[in-house]
Design a protein around this motif. Structure first.
Motif, PDB file in Angstrom:
ATOM      1  N   GLU A   1      -7.416   0.634  -0.618  1.00 54.58           N
ATOM      2  CA  GLU A   1      -7.801  -0.525   0.166  1.00 54.58           C
ATOM      3  C   GLU A   1      -9.148  -0.212   0.804  1.00 54.58           C
ATOM      4  OE1 GLU A   1      -5.016  -3.280   3.065  1.00 54.58           O
ATOM      5  OE2 GLU A   1      -4.506  -1.229   2.647  1.00 54.58           O
TER       6      GLU A   1
ATOM      7  N   SER B   1       0.836  -1.210   0.000  1.00 58.60           N
ATOM      8  CA  SER B   1       0.000   0.000   0.000  1.00 58.60           C
ATOM      9  C   SER B   1       0.864   1.251   0.000  1.00 58.60           C
ATOM     10  CB  SER B   1      -0.918   0.020   1.215  1.00 58.60           C
ATOM     11  OG  SER B   1      -1.733  -1.122   1.231  1.00 58.60           O
TER      12      SER B   1
ATOM     13  N   ASP C   1      -5.802  -1.521  -4.921  1.00 54.06           N
ATOM     14  CA  ASP C   1      -5.265  -2.098  -3.683  1.00 54.06           C
ATOM     15  C   ASP C   1      -6.213  -3.148  -3.116  1.00 54.06           C
ATOM     16  OD1 ASP C   1      -3.740  -2.645  -1.504  1.00 54.06           O
ATOM     17  OD2 ASP C   1      -3.648  -0.586  -0.762  1.00 54.06           O
ATOM     18  N   GLU C   2      -5.755  -4.372  -3.081  1.00 53.21           N
ATOM     19  CA  GLU C   2      -6.495  -5.491  -2.501  1.00 53.21           C
ATOM     20  C   GLU C   2      -7.970  -5.502  -2.861  1.00 53.21           C
ATOM     21  OE1 GLU C   2      -5.417  -7.073   1.137  1.00 53.21           O
ATOM     22  OE2 GLU C   2      -3.453  -6.095   1.211  1.00 53.21           O
TER      23      GLU C   2
HETATM   24 MG   LIG Z   1      -2.086  -2.633   2.170  1.00 51.71          MG
END
Ligand SMILES: [Mg+2]
Ligand SMILES: Nc1ncnc2c1ncn2[C@@H]1O[C@H](COP(=O)(O)OP(=O)(O)OP(=O)(O)O)[C@@H](O)[C@H]1O
Lengths: 148, 241
Positions: free
Chosen positions: B93, B51, B166-167
């Motif tokens: 995220e 991140s 992100d994810e």
């Molecule tokens: Mg992360």
């Protein structure tokens, strides 16, 4: 530009073919390159806002200094018209500069504070929503398990 | 096949990037390159600095060393707003949406870019038909997958050139993740370069052109998805890298 985006959305395959076939960059890529080239990079001196903040502080100090100097000069002389000169240029001018400095300083610090506060609020609200949804889901699950 | 034009500078390139939170250095020299229309999957365990890498690319965290290049130009120190305007778009995220607004209202917020409301909505619904059905629903009450779709729909209205994800799969059922990644592949085929971050290989590798493994602030290995698939088990056990 706009229509091109619409086109991309609805016409994937044609574009996929164009991309994989072409060494010639897509129009978006060319534009991206142009935009990146036009990017202004931050110097060492920090953001515009930080510089303004320092300017505010500097003006505040300068104004107070002007008042102080004028006071000493005025008390050094007994000639009244000189005293009035000092009073106007140093005293009133100094107060003006101080006020402008203070205004800039306050403007920037309040902006910064409010910004932080807003982000905090958004964050809290999001967490709260998550909690509410969690609770609702648990209630739903319980209700589902119960034969009706 | 990665449509990486031979000789052309990669859309995104990091070389020796270092970054720190306060005095704690988290990235110790990150190298990676994403070509035009490529999907780069960056994999790594918790706290590897994935991140943080995204924050650096989007300009939210200043770097302390190395270089960030976009289309061959060094952009160290560019401000996030300008990077976003140019077309560097991050989906953070979690979700970058407003949970208490409806789907429609969330999309309407994107009219600040100057595009008409109807067009933004149509564009979003064409790609994510499910959002059309849900357009009056409050975003926070949708399923995680639908929220992620909304986040992606919103991001795509900004006409990005480089998408940072992100994810994507966080907290979602495998089936939904498959569906989302299928869309990611589709977006890449339209010429948008994508950097995806994931903790587990999962489905990303199916759509990725290149994959890299990140461990403790460094990209320790880069290769084809197949190579990374085999390398991964070793890396997580501490053997690889
Ligand atoms: Mg992360
Ligand atoms: N705002 C912050 N302040 C201080 N340290 C931070 C901050 N954000 C992250 N870190 C630290 O930096 C390191 C890398 O964090 P990062 O969020 O980049 O990891 P990650 O690879 O994204 O992990 P995850 O898979 O859990 O999301 C961690 O050790 C973390 O504790």
């Amino acid at each position: 530009m706009d229509t091109e985006i619409g086109g991309r959305t609805f016409d994937d395959d044609a574009d996929a073919a164009a991309t994989s076939a072409g060494e010639e960059a897509s129009p978006r890529m060319a534009e991206f390159e142009r935009q990146v080239a036009a990017l202004r990079l931050r110097g060492q001196s920090g953001s515009f806002e930080t510089r303004l903040l320092y300017l505010g502080i500097a003006l505040l100090g300068l104004g107070l200094l002007m008042v102080g100097v004028a006071w000493f000069r005025a008390s050094d002389t007994t000639v009244q018209h000189e005293q009035i000169d000092y009073l106007i240029s140093g005293g009133i001018g100094g107060i003006g500069v101080t006020l402008i400095g203070a205004a800039i300083y306050l403007r920037i610090s309040i902006t910064r504070y409010l910004r932080l506060w807003l982000v905090r609020l958004l964050y809290e609200q999001r967490a709260q929503t998550d909690r509410t949804i969690d609770a609702l889901e648990r209630i739903e699950a319980v209700l589902r398990e119960r034969p009706s | 096949m990665p449509p990486d034009g031979a000789g052309a500078a990669p859309v995104l390139e990091l070389s020796g990037v270092r970054a720190a939170y306060g005095r704690i250095e988290v990235l110790h020299g990150v190298d990676l390159a994403v070509g035009a229309g490529q999907v780069f999957a960056l994999l790594g365990p918790n706290g590897a600095g994935k991140s943080t890498t995204l924050k650096v690319i989007s300009g939210q965290l200043p770097i302390t060393g190395g270089q960030v290049c976009l289309t061959g130009r060094v952009v160290n120190g560019a401000v996030p707003e300008r990077l976003a305007q140019a077309g560097v778009c991050t989906i953070p995220e979690g979700r970058g949406i407003f949970p208490s607004l409806t789907v429609r209202e969330n999309l309407q917020m994107m009219t600040f870019s100057g595009r008409p409301r109807s067009m933004i909505e149509e564009q979003a619904y064409a790609r994510f038909p499910r959002l059309r059905e849900r357009r009056r629903q409050v975003a926070g009450t949708m399923s995680g997958g639908e929220q992620q779709m909304l986040a992606m729909a919103r991001a795509l209205t900004t006409d990005p050139a480089l998408l940072l994800l992100d994810e994507l799969s966080m907290g979602l059922a495998p089936l939904i993740v498959d569906e989302l990644y299928e869309i990611v592949g589709q977006i890449a085929r339209e010429g948008i370069s994508i950097l995806v971050i994931e903790q587990f290989a999962a489905t990303v590798l199916a759509v990725a052109d290149v994959a890299g493994i990140m461990l403790q602030g460094r990209v320790v290995q880069v290769g084809t998805p197949d190579e990374m698939q085999t390398a991964l088990s070793g890396a997580y056990l501490g053997g690889g890298g």
